[in-house]
Design a protein around this motif. Structure first.
Motif, mmCIF file in Angstrom:
data_model
loop_
_atom_site.group_PDB
_atom_site.id
_atom_site.type_symbol
_atom_site.label_atom_id
_atom_site.label_comp_id
_atom_site.label_asym_id
_atom_site.label_seq_id
_atom_site.Cartn_x
_atom_site.Cartn_y
_atom_site.Cartn_z
ATOM 1 N N ALA A 40 0.844 -1.196 0.000
ATOM 2 C CA ALA A 40 0.000 0.000 0.000
ATOM 3 C C ALA A 40 0.872 1.236 0.000
ATOM 4 N N GLY A 41 0.550 2.180 -0.880
ATOM 5 C CA GLY A 41 1.317 3.417 -0.971
ATOM 6 C C GLY A 41 0.433 4.602 -1.271
ATOM 7 N N SER A 42 1.055 5.696 -1.622
ATOM 8 C CA SER A 42 0.336 6.947 -1.870
ATOM 9 C C SER A 42 0.135 7.154 -3.375
ATOM 10 N N PRO A 43 -0.776 8.060 -3.755
ATOM 11 C CA PRO A 43 -0.968 8.372 -5.177
ATOM 12 C C PRO A 43 0.136 9.293 -5.675
ATOM 13 N N ALA A 44 0.270 9.377 -6.989
ATOM 14 C CA ALA A 44 1.281 10.259 -7.587
ATOM 15 C C ALA A 44 0.828 11.713 -7.501
ATOM 16 N N LEU A 45 1.787 12.577 -7.285
ATOM 17 C CA LEU A 45 1.520 14.016 -7.273
ATOM 18 C C LEU A 45 1.463 14.546 -8.698
ATOM 19 N N PHE A 46 0.937 15.759 -8.856
ATOM 20 C CA PHE A 46 0.901 16.382 -10.174
ATOM 21 C C PHE A 46 2.309 16.754 -10.653
ATOM 22 N N LEU A 47 3.151 17.237 -9.729
ATOM 23 C CA LEU A 47 4.533 17.570 -10.059
ATOM 24 C C LEU A 47 5.424 16.376 -9.723
ATOM 25 N N PRO A 48 6.643 16.341 -10.261
ATOM 26 C CA PRO A 48 7.455 15.113 -10.163
ATOM 27 C C PRO A 48 7.836 14.681 -8.760
ATOM 28 N N ASP A 49 7.899 15.602 -7.799
ATOM 29 C CA ASP A 49 8.397 15.251 -6.478
ATOM 30 C C ASP A 49 7.860 16.252 -5.464
ATOM 31 N N GLU A 51 13.764 10.064 -0.124
ATOM 32 C CA GLU A 51 13.232 9.186 0.924
ATOM 33 C C GLU A 51 12.828 7.833 0.350
ATOM 34 N N SER A 52 12.245 7.828 -0.834
ATOM 35 C CA SER A 52 11.814 6.580 -1.468
ATOM 36 C C SER A 52 12.995 5.706 -1.871
ATOM 37 N N ALA A 53 14.160 6.315 -2.049
ATOM 38 C CA ALA A 53 15.337 5.564 -2.474
ATOM 39 C C ALA A 53 15.900 4.680 -1.361
ATOM 40 N N ASP A 54 15.418 4.862 -0.141
ATOM 41 C CA ASP A 54 15.877 4.068 0.999
ATOM 42 C C ASP A 54 14.914 2.900 1.228
ATOM 43 N N TYR A 55 15.304 1.703 0.747
ATOM 44 C CA TYR A 55 14.424 0.540 0.834
ATOM 45 C C TYR A 55 14.191 0.089 2.273
ATOM 46 N N SER A 56 15.110 0.427 3.162
ATOM 47 C CA SER A 56 14.956 -0.013 4.555
ATOM 48 C C SER A 56 13.728 0.594 5.210
ATOM 49 N N LYS A 57 13.232 1.686 4.633
ATOM 50 C CA LYS A 57 12.054 2.354 5.206
ATOM 51 C C LYS A 57 10.755 1.919 4.514
ATOM 52 N N MET A 58 10.852 0.980 3.572
ATOM 53 C CA MET A 58 9.663 0.540 2.832
ATOM 54 C C MET A 58 8.814 -0.453 3.621
ATOM 55 N N TYR A 59 9.494 -1.251 4.433
ATOM 56 C CA TYR A 59 8.790 -2.367 5.063
ATOM 57 C C TYR A 59 8.133 -1.928 6.369
ATOM 58 N N ASN A 60 6.842 -1.643 6.272
ATOM 59 C CA ASN A 60 6.053 -1.239 7.437
ATOM 60 C C ASN A 60 4.762 -2.060 7.451
ATOM 61 N N PRO A 61 4.851 -3.319 7.892
ATOM 62 C CA PRO A 61 3.675 -4.192 7.839
ATOM 63 C C PRO A 61 2.583 -3.739 8.800
ATOM 64 N N LYS A 105 -1.583 -9.403 6.513
ATOM 65 C CA LYS A 105 -0.533 -8.379 6.512
ATOM 66 C C LYS A 105 -0.554 -7.593 5.211
ATOM 67 N N ILE A 106 -0.396 -6.277 5.334
ATOM 68 C CA ILE A 106 -0.234 -5.398 4.181
ATOM 69 C C ILE A 106 1.032 -4.585 4.422
ATOM 70 N N ILE A 107 1.905 -4.545 3.427
ATOM 71 C CA ILE A 107 3.160 -3.804 3.579
ATOM 72 C C ILE A 107 2.927 -2.361 3.149
ATOM 73 N N VAL A 108 2.941 -1.473 4.114
ATOM 74 C CA VAL A 108 2.674 -0.059 3.863
ATOM 75 C C VAL A 108 4.012 0.642 3.623
ATOM 76 N N THR A 109 4.216 1.113 2.415
ATOM 77 C CA THR A 109 5.491 1.757 2.082
ATOM 78 C C THR A 109 5.531 3.210 2.531
ATOM 79 N N GLU A 110 4.363 3.813 2.723
ATOM 80 C CA GLU A 110 4.297 5.217 3.140
ATOM 81 C C GLU A 110 3.385 5.354 4.364
ATOM 82 N N PRO A 111 3.855 4.917 5.518
ATOM 83 C CA PRO A 111 3.002 4.939 6.717
ATOM 84 C C PRO A 111 2.542 6.335 7.111
ATOM 85 N N ASN A 112 3.364 7.342 6.851
ATOM 86 C CA ASN A 112 2.967 8.706 7.213
ATOM 87 C C ASN A 112 1.758 9.159 6.417
ATOM 88 N N TYR A 113 1.698 8.726 5.160
ATOM 89 C CA TYR A 113 0.544 9.097 4.329
ATOM 90 C C TYR A 113 -0.735 8.476 4.879
#
Length: 638
Positions: free
Chosen positions: A144-153, A212-222, A251-259
């Motif tokens: 589970a993640g967030s939607p894309a923004l209108f601008l690139p980042d 922030e997305s480039a750091d895979y260690s922060k992706m795994y938030n079950p 279990k769902i792996i949430v890549t963007e828990p703050n969102y």
């Protein structure tokens, strides 16, 4: 162009090897109006496009036989090229989708069709997908993640960012124009785009940046299904997710828990009209390329501004891209078998195995890893999956793509997308298929998948200047050899090193070894960080994983080249610089600096060689020369 058409400035190598090898080419190269770049990679892309567009016409004419999936591609290619029908249909094929959004009265209406909405690929304020479980990589999990923004980042949204001031007005006017083209008044179009931008701005603070997305260690938030579902009281995510995977995942792996932590405050009654407008803008822009020529031209305005392209891709090539993009694995299979073949596949496979052996030798003789960590590293390397040229068989998914020539192009494409999405969700909790490619064999690229521990080298990249029987062994090692070792190195970069031989997130390092590796990674960050480029600066943290892979790839490829009887390190280093040859628009350079995990191509060529002692002896580089890097600062990891 032939590689020797432009002479190398030998005297300049000590100051800038990239400029010495490519300077005269850069001076003469012209970026086509419909391109943002020209050079090594893009030249191969253009040649392949030309070949496959020609063959597509021959397939339509019946001069090349087409069966099964390829026959369906031919039908879609004919449809994408039926510009007269696309002009006649105008916006009509899109109207049912627009009406679906317009008819939403509240969240309850969306709730009643949420899983179907997601299967259809319609925009929703979250993103769900299937990938190998990061902790148990033998099975697929739900992410589970967030939607894309209108601008690139998200960094574009920071206060007083000039990129926002430049790009958002273009984005705004383009979408206002598109909405008037589907029947809205100018006043309503202006209001809807403004509302869509309001919601986009509300989302931006809570999503990850590219760095922030480039750091895979922060992706795994079950999280549990209940936890994810509780992120919003407005939508029944538990039912939607259960419908999508036909079960209730534990279990769902949430890549963007703050969102997801802030999702409830985004999905409010007050924001419902903003969300509807956001959906509408995304849909009209997203489907504009499937409609008339005016829609395609207008719908590409923002992306052209972003990349610096002066013109849209011509109509014929755009039609080819639509059809081949839908049947990408089918076209890849056709290209690989016809233009690469089993003999070349076996030859390059042997080259990959040789590079793995070189890598193993270097790991076993490594002077900073403990025996325990070395053993695990070699074990991971020994189980690395190798995929070369093209898959052994086409993904069965494509047998489900049946073109209905009574439907519009948009209807066919959306139906295929729905089939593909359903097929993906059906793989939840199923064994991971490591033979499945995520890239067409006709794509000029390569990749390592850390969750699968596999490397993939499509046929398209396995040609000059990367690889050719007409090149010396040193040139080939400076080209495809370094690319192969680059992908192997991803298994041991700051992200890949987090995963074991099965592709599972598992610490196989001793504490002392990992601390030393972290120091090396910081040295790589420091080497690239804040290097001036294209009026801005390189982000060392964003690019660290690719820079580590480049360093390992170049070092191991050089070791392999030195084993050959005809070893020529000058040719090795020169071809390494040649493969990164690129001329790009200023806009595209700025975009890459913001979001690309790779360093700029000229720096990949000129910075990495500074870390190899042989570069200095090969070209007699001393402390008086600009290319000189003192020994204590040379980064040596793999």
């Amino acid at each position: 162009m032939p590689k020797d058409e432009f002479p190398i400035n030998q005297a300049q190598i000590k100051d800038d090897i990239y400029a010495a090898v490519n300077g005269e080419w850069i001076e003469h190269a012209t970026i086509p109006a419909d391109h943002s770049t020209v050079g090594g990679f893009m030249d191969l892309v253009d040649d392949i496009d030309k070949t496959l567009m020609h063959d597509s016409d021959e397939l339509v004419a019946g001069n090349i036989p087409a069966k099964n999936e390829l026959a369906e591609y031919v039908k879609l290619f004919q449809m994408t090229n039926d510009f007269e029908k696309r002009e006649h249909d105008g916006a009509t094929p899109l109207k049912p989708i627009i009406d679906k959004i317009k008819n939403l009265k509240d969240y309850s209406d969306l709730n009643n069709q949420l899983s179907d909405w997601m299967l259809a690929g319609l925009p929703v304020p979250f993103d769900f997908g299937i990938d190998p479980d990061m902790k148990h990589a033998e099975k697929n999990a739900l992410f589970a993640g967030s939607p894309a923004l209108f601008l690139p980042d998200k960094t574009y949204y920071e206060k007083d960012n000039p990129a926002y001031q430049q790009l958002m007005p273009i984005f705004t006017s383009m979408n206002e124009k598109l909405l008037t083209m589907v029947g809205y008044s100018e006043a309503d179009a202006k209001k809807l785009v403004d509302q869509a931008k309001q919601f986009d701005a509300l989302v931006a603070p809570f999503v990850k940046s590219a760095e922030e997305s480039a750091d895979y260690s922060k992706m795994y938030n079950p999280q549990s299904l209940t936890e994810v579902a509780s992120s919003t009281t407005q939508l029944d995510l538990q039912k939607a997710i259960s419908d999508l995977v036909n079960a209730e995942p534990e279990k769902i792996i949430v890549t963007e828990p703050n969102y997801f932590k802030h999702l409830n405050e985004l999905l409010t009654d007050e924001n419902f009209d903003l969300i509807k407008a956001w959906m509408l803008v995304k849909v009209v822009k997203g489907y504009s390329s499937l409609l008339s020529e005016e829609f395609r031209q207008v719908g590409g305005t923002y992306s052209r501004a972003l990349s610096g392209k002066k013109e849209a891709t011509n109509q014929k090539k755009a039609a080819y891209y639509l059809a081949s993009g839908t049947f990408d694995q089918v076209i890849g299979d056709y290209y690989g078998r016809k233009y690469f073949g089993e003999k070349a596949k076996a030859d390059v496979h042997q080259m990959v195995e040789k590079m793995i052996k070189v890598y193993q030798d270097r790991l076993e003789n490594n002077d900073w890893l403990s025996p325990e960590t070395k053993k695990m590293a070699v074990k991971k390397l020994s189980t690395l999956g190798i995929n070369v040229g093209y898959p052994d068989q086409i993904d069965p998914l494509y047998t489900k793509f049946k073109v209905d020539q009574q439907e519009s192009l948009l209807e066919n494409i959306t139906r295929f997308n729905k089939i593909a999405t359903a097929d993906s969700f059906a793989k939840w909790d199923q064994p991971v298929d490591k033979t499945k490619w995520e890239m067409s064999a006709a794509m000029v690229n390569a990749y390592y998948h850390p969750f699968m521990n596999i490397i993939v080298f499509p046929a398209a990249i396995l040609q000059a200047p990367f690889y050719s029987l007409d090149q010396s062994s040193s040139e080939n090692f400076g080209g495809i050899g370094a690319v192969i070792a680059h992908e192997i190195s991803h298994a041991f970069d700051n992200n890949g090193s987090l995963f074991d031989e099965t592709g599972s997130l598992n610490n196989w390092w001793t504490k002392e070894d990992h601390e030393q590796f972290t120091k090396f990674a910081q040295q790589m960050i420091d080497q690239f960080n804040d290097i001036p480029f294209a009026g801005s600066k390189v982000n060392g943290k964003l690019t660290v994983s690719e820079n580590i892979a480049d360093a390992g790839g170049l070092s191991c490829a050089e070791a392999a080249a030195k084993q050959e009887a005809d070893a020529d390190l000058e040719a090795f280093f020169i071809n390494w610089s040649r493969i990164w040859r690129m001329k790009a628009t200023p806009e595209y350079q700025q975009l890459l600096l913001s979001i690309d995990v790779h360093a700029p191509a000229p720096l990949r060529a000129s910075e990495q060689v500074k870390n190899l002692d042989d570069f200095y002896t090969t070209f007699n580089v001393t402390e008086k020369d600009h290319m000189y890097l003192e020994p204590s600062k040379r980064v040596k990891i793999w």
